[in-house]
Design a protein around this motif. Structure first.
Motif, PDB file in Angstrom:
ATOM      1  N   SER A 216      65.322 -35.301  28.450  1.00 56.39           N
ATOM      2  CA  SER A 216      66.429 -35.377  27.507  1.00 56.39           C
ATOM      3  C   SER A 216      65.903 -35.765  26.134  1.00 56.39           C
ATOM      4  O   SER A 216      64.770 -36.208  25.983  1.00 56.39           O
ATOM      5  N   GLY A 217      66.764 -35.585  25.119  1.00 62.18           N
ATOM      6  CA  GLY A 217      66.399 -35.980  23.766  1.00 62.18           C
ATOM      7  C   GLY A 217      65.938 -34.815  22.912  1.00 62.18           C
ATOM      8  O   GLY A 217      66.011 -33.644  23.298  1.00 62.18           O
ATOM      9  N   SER A 218      65.443 -35.135  21.735  1.00 59.26           N
ATOM     10  CA  SER A 218      64.969 -34.129  20.786  1.00 59.26           C
ATOM     11  C   SER A 218      63.690 -34.610  20.123  1.00 59.26           C
ATOM     12  O   SER A 218      63.377 -35.805  20.106  1.00 59.26           O
ATOM     13  N   TYR A 219      62.967 -33.662  19.541  1.00 54.72           N
ATOM     14  CA  TYR A 219      61.669 -33.948  18.935  1.00 54.72           C
ATOM     15  C   TYR A 219      61.464 -32.941  17.810  1.00 54.72           C
ATOM     16  O   TYR A 219      61.411 -31.735  18.047  1.00 54.72           O
ATOM     17  N   GLY A 220      61.401 -33.429  16.576  1.00 47.57           N
ATOM     18  CA  GLY A 220      61.302 -32.536  15.436  1.00 47.57           C
ATOM     19  C   GLY A 220      60.226 -32.933  14.450  1.00 47.57           C
ATOM     20  O   GLY A 220      59.886 -34.120  14.322  1.00 47.57           O
ATOM     21  N   ASP A 221      59.651 -31.935  13.757  1.00 45.20           N
ATOM     22  CA  ASP A 221      58.633 -32.148  12.731  1.00 45.20           C
ATOM     23  C   ASP A 221      59.056 -31.472  11.436  1.00 45.20           C
ATOM     24  O   ASP A 221      59.520 -30.323  11.455  1.00 45.20           O
ATOM     25  N   LEU A 222      58.887 -32.168  10.325  1.00 44.61           N
ATOM     26  CA  LEU A 222      58.940 -31.583   8.985  1.00 44.61           C
ATOM     27  C   LEU A 222      57.624 -31.943   8.313  1.00 44.61           C
ATOM     28  O   LEU A 222      57.351 -33.115   8.054  1.00 44.61           O
ATOM     29  N   LEU A 223      56.785 -30.929   8.018  1.00 41.84           N
ATOM     30  CA  LEU A 223      55.415 -31.182   7.588  1.00 41.84           C
ATOM     31  C   LEU A 223      55.059 -30.344   6.367  1.00 41.84           C
ATOM     32  O   LEU A 223      55.461 -29.182   6.269  1.00 41.84           O
ATOM     33  N   VAL A 224      54.285 -30.939   5.471  1.00 41.34           N
ATOM     34  CA  VAL A 224      53.732 -30.234   4.317  1.00 41.34           C
ATOM     35  C   VAL A 224      52.233 -30.510   4.279  1.00 41.34           C
ATOM     36  O   VAL A 224      51.808 -31.667   4.276  1.00 41.34           O
ATOM     37  N   GLN A 225      51.443 -29.440   4.242  1.00 44.98           N
ATOM     38  CA  GLN A 225      49.988 -29.542   4.225  1.00 44.98           C
ATOM     39  C   GLN A 225      49.455 -28.901   2.950  1.00 44.98           C
ATOM     40  O   GLN A 225      49.817 -27.773   2.612  1.00 44.98           O
ATOM     41  N   ARG A 226      48.591 -29.635   2.263  1.00 42.45           N
ATOM     42  CA  ARG A 226      47.987 -29.122   1.034  1.00 42.45           C
ATOM     43  C   ARG A 226      46.478 -28.980   1.217  1.00 42.45           C
ATOM     44  O   ARG A 226      45.756 -29.964   1.405  1.00 42.45           O
ATOM     45  N   VAL A 227      46.008 -27.721   1.206  1.00 44.70           N
ATOM     46  CA  VAL A 227      44.579 -27.413   1.202  1.00 44.70           C
ATOM     47  C   VAL A 227      44.198 -27.154  -0.247  1.00 44.70           C
ATOM     48  O   VAL A 227      44.812 -26.312  -0.910  1.00 44.70           O
ATOM     49  N   ASP A 228      43.184 -27.864  -0.756  1.00 41.03           N
ATOM     50  CA  ASP A 228      42.932 -27.805  -2.201  1.00 41.03           C
ATOM     51  C   ASP A 228      41.443 -27.888  -2.501  1.00 41.03           C
ATOM     52  O   ASP A 228      40.695 -28.620  -1.844  1.00 41.03           O
ATOM     53  N   ARG A 229      41.028 -27.109  -3.518  1.00 41.52           N
ATOM     54  CA  ARG A 229      39.641 -27.171  -3.977  1.00 41.52           C
ATOM     55  C   ARG A 229      39.270 -28.585  -4.419  1.00 41.52           C
ATOM     56  O   ARG A 229      38.112 -29.000  -4.299  1.00 41.52           O
ATOM     57  N   ALA A 230      40.251 -29.329  -4.917  1.00 37.93           N
ATOM     58  CA  ALA A 230      39.984 -30.689  -5.375  1.00 37.93           C
ATOM     59  C   ALA A 230      39.519 -31.598  -4.237  1.00 37.93           C
ATOM     60  O   ALA A 230      38.865 -32.612  -4.469  1.00 37.93           O
ATOM     61  N   PHE A 231      39.859 -31.245  -2.995  1.00 41.72           N
ATOM     62  CA  PHE A 231      39.442 -32.039  -1.836  1.00 41.72           C
ATOM     63  C   PHE A 231      38.137 -31.529  -1.229  1.00 41.72           C
ATOM     64  O   PHE A 231      37.637 -32.114  -0.267  1.00 41.72           O
ATOM     65  N   GLY A 232      37.592 -30.420  -1.761  1.00 43.87           N
ATOM     66  CA  GLY A 232      36.385 -29.829  -1.205  1.00 43.87           C
ATOM     67  C   GLY A 232      36.610 -28.524  -0.482  1.00 43.87           C
ATOM     68  O   GLY A 232      35.672 -27.967   0.103  1.00 43.87           O
ATOM     69  N   ALA A 233      37.829 -27.998  -0.499  1.00 41.66           N
ATOM     70  CA  ALA A 233      38.130 -26.732   0.157  1.00 41.66           C
ATOM     71  C   ALA A 233      37.632 -25.557  -0.688  1.00 41.66           C
ATOM     72  O   ALA A 233      37.454 -25.671  -1.904  1.00 41.66           O
ATOM     73  N   SER A 234      37.442 -24.417  -0.045  1.00 44.62           N
ATOM     74  CA  SER A 234      37.002 -23.210  -0.744  1.00 44.62           C
ATOM     75  C   SER A 234      38.156 -22.503  -1.434  1.00 44.62           C
ATOM     76  O   SER A 234      37.937 -21.724  -2.368  1.00 44.62           O
TER      77      SER A 234
END
Length: 396
Positions: A216-234
């Protein structure tokens, strides 16, 4: 410490069910160690083999557990070579903090690629020598991720903050065999490779009666992910994800479970990260495969946007004791529907509905409060063969 080795679990279960009675036991205390050969079969990955260890610490009977450590060495006949260690601590840190982390090397010598978009074509006659891997490419990544969650006041909600890094390289011609669709799509450009470095934040809503096989019950996600050159990403891009899961008890032993997911990625996302579906627990992939549209080939459709709905009917029809531990059998029937879009939601609105579906049935053998062996059979109108998934746990 209690150490339980599990070998040939399914055979033992069938032998003991006939003489068993329904048994309810309290949540265990202290340590529980479950070790077994990581033997499975997946129509997309082939036969899998290796070793799996799941160590759970329950403290004085903490639900779901204080923490778990899960090292896995896993290989398949279709080119998967993984060694990962997963750590999850829902009740270890003080102040209602939850920590999970993963570190590992994941190598897929021949991962699926059917092109990008909701209407890509699969022609199995192209998968013949010397182009047996026409719809495959190689992908290897070193990955480290960590997430912290904290309860928000008196609400059944947690705030989430996470970081991650991956170094990824791809091979357009796995096993140096013939030509592939990716090689043709690259049109002379080198196979993509690069680094993924991100931060993410989100909100998790959780009213489940238990985390594993909830009733029983519920389970929810609201997510924002930032991939950025400033963090070392390509490259730089942003991923937005909303997931809702609902568990409705129809009787004392039957549960109707739903999951709805919508995700949009904006920016310069690369092929090797296009199939990623982020969740608040473990990263998944789609559209297609055992965790999204069951019955479709893994990652059959790719796009910057994805949406799908899963519906499972789960019936726990037997409870008994196996290897001196509480065990159960659950039958499930399921139906999945979803689609992707290449760029943005607005482009989706201009296209035909184009929904993809899958359906099937499955069984779970649960052993103790946290461990379940899974067996699913699934079909899709877009796949000529039945897809078989043998593994662990539940898709949601």
């Amino acid at each position: 410490m209690r150490v339980k080795g599990i070998v040939a679990v399914s055979a033992l279960a069938l032998a003991e069910i006939a003489q068993s009675q329904q048994v309810e036991k309290p949540l265990p205390k202290g340590w529980e160690l479950v070790g077994l050969p990581a033997l499975n079969f997946d129509s997309d990955e082939g036969f899998g083999y290796g070793a799996l260890l799941e160590a759970y610490n329950y403290g004085n009977g903490v639900q779901p557990y204080r923490y778990t450590i899960q090292p896995t060495l896993f290989l398949t006949t279709k080119g998967r070579r993984d060694f990962v260690i997963f750590f999850d601590a829902p009740k270890l840190l003080p102040g209602d903090w939850r920590l999970d982390a993963l570190v590992g090397r994941e190598q897929h010598l021949a991962t699926p690629y059917y092109g990008v978009g909701n209407n890509t074509v699969f022609d199995e006659t192209l998968e013949v020598e010397p182009d047996a891997y026409y719809y495959r490419y190689g992908k290897t990544q070193l990955r480290v991720v960590a997430n912290l969650q904290h309860k928000l006041g008196r609400f059944p909600a947690r705030g989430l903050f996470g970081v991650g890094f991956a170094d990824v390289k791809t091979d357009a011609t796995p096993f140096d065999s013939g030509t592939t669709l990716l090689l043709q799509d690259l049109a002379g450009s080198p196979a993509p490779r690069g680094k993924i470095a991100y931060v993410r934040a989100g909100l998790v809503w959780d009213t489940r009666n238990r985390e594993i096989a909830p009733r029983s019950g519920s389970y929810g996600d609201l997510l924002v992910q930032r991939v950025d050159r400033a963090f070392g990403a390509s490259h730089t891009y942003t991923r937005y994800t909303a997931i809702g899961r609902k568990y409705l008890p129809l009787t004392s032993s039957v549960v109707l479970a739903h999951r709805a997911l919508v995700q949009q990625t904006d920016g310069d996302v690369q092929l090797y990260d296009l199939a990623t579906i982020q969740t608040s627990f473990k990263q998944q992939e789609g559209l297609g495969g055992s965790n999204s549209i069951r019955g479709l080939q893994k990652n059959r459709f790719l796009g910057k946007g994805i949406a799908f709905l899963n519906t499972d009917l789960r019936w726990r029809f037997a409870e008994f004791e196996l290897l001196r531990k509480p065990a159960y059998l659950t039958w499930s029937g399921f139906f999945d529907v979803g689609r992707v879009w290449s760029k943005t939601l607005s482009s989706w609105e201009l296209e035909s509905i184009g929904l993809h579906t899958g359906y099937g049935t499955g069984m779970r053998l649960g052993l103790g409060p946290s461990f379940a062996v899974a067996f699913d059979l699934a079909r899709s109108p877009e796949s000529k063969s039945t897809q078989i998934y043998i593994g662990l746990g539940y898709p949601f």
